[in-house]
Design an enzyme around this catalytic site. Structure first.
Site, PDB file in Angstrom:
ATOM      1  N   ILE A 104      17.229  29.862  22.350  1.00  9.64           N
ATOM      2  CA  ILE A 104      16.231  29.399  21.382  1.00  9.64           C
ATOM      3  C   ILE A 104      15.271  28.372  21.988  1.00  9.64           C
ATOM      4  O   ILE A 104      14.217  28.112  21.428  1.00  9.64           O
ATOM      5  CB  ILE A 104      16.873  28.886  20.059  1.00  9.64           C
ATOM      6  CG1 ILE A 104      17.623  27.568  20.253  1.00  9.64           C
ATOM      7  CG2 ILE A 104      17.743  29.953  19.416  1.00  9.64           C
ATOM      8  CD1 ILE A 104      17.953  26.854  18.921  1.00  9.64           C
ATOM      9  N   ASN A 130      22.396  29.119  13.949  1.00  8.07           N
ATOM     10  CA  ASN A 130      23.566  28.252  14.152  1.00  8.07           C
ATOM     11  C   ASN A 130      23.446  27.400  15.419  1.00  8.07           C
ATOM     12  O   ASN A 130      24.002  26.307  15.478  1.00  8.07           O
ATOM     13  CB  ASN A 130      24.823  29.136  14.239  1.00  8.07           C
ATOM     14  CG  ASN A 130      25.986  28.428  14.887  1.00  8.07           C
ATOM     15  OD1 ASN A 130      26.667  27.629  14.256  1.00  8.07           O
ATOM     16  ND2 ASN A 130      26.204  28.685  16.183  1.00  8.07           N
ATOM     17  N   GLN A 146      17.849  11.240  24.649  1.00  4.39           N
ATOM     18  CA  GLN A 146      18.647  11.919  23.625  1.00  4.39           C
ATOM     19  C   GLN A 146      17.746  12.425  22.491  1.00  4.39           C
ATOM     20  O   GLN A 146      17.940  13.532  21.977  1.00  4.39           O
ATOM     21  CB  GLN A 146      19.715  10.979  23.073  1.00  4.39           C
ATOM     22  CG  GLN A 146      20.699  10.529  24.153  1.00  4.39           C
ATOM     23  CD  GLN A 146      22.030  10.058  23.593  1.00  4.39           C
ATOM     24  OE1 GLN A 146      22.361  10.347  22.454  1.00  4.39           O
ATOM     25  NE2 GLN A 146      22.803   9.359  24.402  1.00  4.39           N
ATOM     26  N   SER A 180      23.626  19.834   8.837  1.00  5.27           N
ATOM     27  CA  SER A 180      24.818  18.983   8.847  1.00  5.27           C
ATOM     28  C   SER A 180      24.729  17.984   7.700  1.00  5.27           C
ATOM     29  O   SER A 180      23.625  17.603   7.274  1.00  5.27           O
ATOM     30  CB  SER A 180      24.898  18.219  10.168  1.00  5.27           C
ATOM     31  OG  SER A 180      25.869  17.201  10.076  1.00  5.27           O
ATOM     32  N   ALA A 233      19.464  10.444  16.830  1.00  4.96           N
ATOM     33  CA  ALA A 233      18.612  11.593  17.184  1.00  4.96           C
ATOM     34  C   ALA A 233      19.137  12.857  16.504  1.00  4.96           C
ATOM     35  O   ALA A 233      18.370  13.659  15.973  1.00  4.96           O
ATOM     36  CB  ALA A 233      18.599  11.764  18.701  1.00  4.96           C
ATOM     37  N   TYR A 234      20.465  13.030  16.529  1.00  6.07           N
ATOM     38  CA  TYR A 234      21.067  14.220  15.910  1.00  6.07           C
ATOM     39  C   TYR A 234      20.759  14.230  14.410  1.00  6.07           C
ATOM     40  O   TYR A 234      20.368  15.262  13.854  1.00  6.07           O
ATOM     41  CB  TYR A 234      22.583  14.203  16.155  1.00  6.07           C
ATOM     42  CG  TYR A 234      23.320  15.397  15.585  1.00  6.07           C
ATOM     43  CD1 TYR A 234      23.298  16.622  16.237  1.00  6.07           C
ATOM     44  CD2 TYR A 234      24.044  15.292  14.400  1.00  6.07           C
ATOM     45  CE1 TYR A 234      23.973  17.727  15.712  1.00  6.07           C
ATOM     46  CE2 TYR A 234      24.721  16.380  13.871  1.00  6.07           C
ATOM     47  CZ  TYR A 234      24.688  17.596  14.535  1.00  6.07           C
ATOM     48  OH  TYR A 234      25.361  18.681  14.012  1.00  6.07           O
ATOM     49  N   VAL A 236      18.269  12.816  12.780  1.00  6.54           N
ATOM     50  CA  VAL A 236      16.860  13.121  12.509  1.00  6.54           C
ATOM     51  C   VAL A 236      16.592  14.611  12.737  1.00  6.54           C
ATOM     52  O   VAL A 236      15.884  15.267  11.961  1.00  6.54           O
ATOM     53  CB  VAL A 236      15.932  12.237  13.370  1.00  6.54           C
ATOM     54  CG1 VAL A 236      14.492  12.713  13.283  1.00  6.54           C
ATOM     55  CG2 VAL A 236      16.034  10.776  12.940  1.00  6.54           C
ATOM     56  N   VAL A 271      34.225  20.257  12.148  1.00  8.72           N
ATOM     57  CA  VAL A 271      34.902  21.444  12.679  1.00  8.72           C
ATOM     58  C   VAL A 271      35.338  21.240  14.132  1.00  8.72           C
ATOM     59  O   VAL A 271      34.549  20.750  14.962  1.00  8.72           O
ATOM     60  CB  VAL A 271      33.948  22.666  12.585  1.00  8.72           C
ATOM     61  CG1 VAL A 271      34.685  23.930  13.022  1.00  8.72           C
ATOM     62  CG2 VAL A 271      33.418  22.824  11.160  1.00  8.72           C
ATOM     63  N   ARG A 272      36.562  21.677  14.435  1.00  5.36           N
ATOM     64  CA  ARG A 272      37.109  21.535  15.793  1.00  5.36           C
ATOM     65  C   ARG A 272      36.412  22.504  16.757  1.00  5.36           C
ATOM     66  O   ARG A 272      36.751  23.694  16.823  1.00  5.36           O
ATOM     67  CB  ARG A 272      38.615  21.827  15.797  1.00  5.36           C
ATOM     68  CG  ARG A 272      39.454  20.763  15.110  1.00  5.36           C
ATOM     69  CD  ARG A 272      40.945  21.009  15.272  1.00  5.36           C
ATOM     70  NE  ARG A 272      41.408  22.199  14.583  1.00  5.36           N
ATOM     71  CZ  ARG A 272      41.681  22.271  13.275  1.00  5.36           C
ATOM     72  NH1 ARG A 272      41.525  21.215  12.503  1.00  5.36           N
ATOM     73  NH2 ARG A 272      42.117  23.404  12.743  1.00  5.36           N
TER      74      ARG A 272
END
Ligand code: NDP
Length: 317
Positions: A104, A130, A146, A180, A233-234, A236, A271-272
């Site tokens: 992607i 995903n 990051q 998320s 960062a994640y 946002v 989730v693992r």
């Protein structure tokens, strides 16, 4: 008066999925024989495409869809070898799964895959975005790096996917963007001006993309916090994914009101996987449940649409 009858003798699909038809035309005093190529959508199967399908939640989504989706299931992965390995392990369970390379981050790879699905299936029935990345908490890369790297894949590349694939989504289609819960938490940490824009029903894709660019630029100057951005960062990047899903849902409702396409963002839970580590509470199969529920919303469903969904339940945004 001219009289003719057409009789299709044989329908056949070649290796490219094209449908060929041997036709005999009976006209008065004449019999014609011709072979015609029909638009390959005529006899094609339904098709679902999952990005980042080689491991983790993506692989579990593919596994569940192989069992419950009535049509062709495509596991896509950026790396051909890792993708084929995942296909082999699912095939060993007796599942029928197809593969297509799809990175992607690479617009050429996205365009090639989109062309393939258009040519072979006349479009896509279900798309599950995903693929995503996250720096580990212990990673010492500067925040500016990051921010740039995380936003590049999770927001900008997911947006590139949707730019190419949204026009291919067939009537009755489903689009599931794996976001998320961190998007909700991070939204609540934004300053009032940003919160208002991300929740606004009139925010456009261009405005959202501009805001995501602003965040990356501000992070480079360590100015993001004073400008009302959260220090993640994640978080946002996933605010971007959730808000983009809402924008696209509104746009489809306006531009293709009769096509009944449902677009949603979701959280799989903790989730693992390689991303979240072994202490997470859910197995990948449990993490796949909500994305798969959204991918398989029944044909007559009109909701959820343009929502953020967790545990199969619409959440406040
Ligand atoms: P993993 O790290 O286990 O898997 C991520 C997948 O995305 C891998 O297949 C990876 O491929 C792929 N990927 C990354 N970048 C690209 C790219 N440029 N092109 C194509 N594929 C790419 O993570 P999870 O399975 O845990 O995460 C899946 C999704 O769920 C992500 O969007 C994540 O943000 C989200 N999520 C996960 C949670 C969790 O607790 N695990 C919680 C909430 C959301 P490769 O193997 O080549 O790196």
């Amino acid at each position: 008066m001219m009289f003719f009858r057409v009789c299709a003798l044989m329908l056949r699909r070649n290796t490219f999925g094209e449908v060929w038809c041997a036709v005999v035309t009976f006209q008065r005093f004449r019999v014609n024989f011709s072979v015609q190529r029909y638009k390959n959508t005529m006899l094609s199967s339904r098709v679902v495409v999952v990005t980042g399908g080689n491991k983790g939640i993506g692989k579990a989504i593919v596994q569940a869809l192989c069992r419950d989706f009535g049509g062709d299931v495509y596991l896509t992965a950026r790396d051909q070898g890792r993708g084929q390995e995942a296909v082999a392990s699912l095939s060993a369970e007796g599942l029928k799964v197809h593969f297509h390379q799809l990175d992607i981050d690479d617009v050429a790879s996205i365009a090639k895959a989109a062309g393939f699905f258009k040519q072979k299936y006349g479009g896509v029935d279900v798309l599950v975005n995903n693929a995503g990345i996250a720096f580990k908490a212990a990673d010492t890369s500067p925040f500016s790096v990051q921010a740039e790297v995380t936003l590049r894949t999770n927001y900008f590349a997911t947006r590139d996917m949707l730019t190419h694939f949204l026009p291919l989504i067939k009537a009755g289609g489903r689009v599931v963007n794996v976001s998320s819960f961190v998007s909700v938490r991070s939204l609540n940490k934004c300053g009032p001006r940003l919160q208002e824009r991300f929740r606004s029903p009139d925010i456009t894709e261009e405005e959202l993309t501009g805001l995501m660019e602003d965040f990356v630029a501000l992070a480079k100057e360590d100015q993001h916090k004073v400008q009302g951005w959260p220090d993640t960062a994640y978080g946002v990047s996933k605010i971007g994914v959730t808000t983009l899903s809402m924008i696209h849902a509104r746009r489809l409702s306006k531009e293709r009101p009769n096509d009944k396409i449902l677009v949603n963002a979701c959280c799989p839970g903790w989730v693992r996987t390689d991303m979240a580590g072994p202490k997470a509470t859910k197995s990948p199969e449990e993490g796949a449940e909500t994305p798969v529920y959204l991918a398989l919303l029944p044909a007559d469903a009109s909701e959820p649409h343009g929502k953020f969904v967790s545990e199969k339940t619409v959440q406040a945004w």
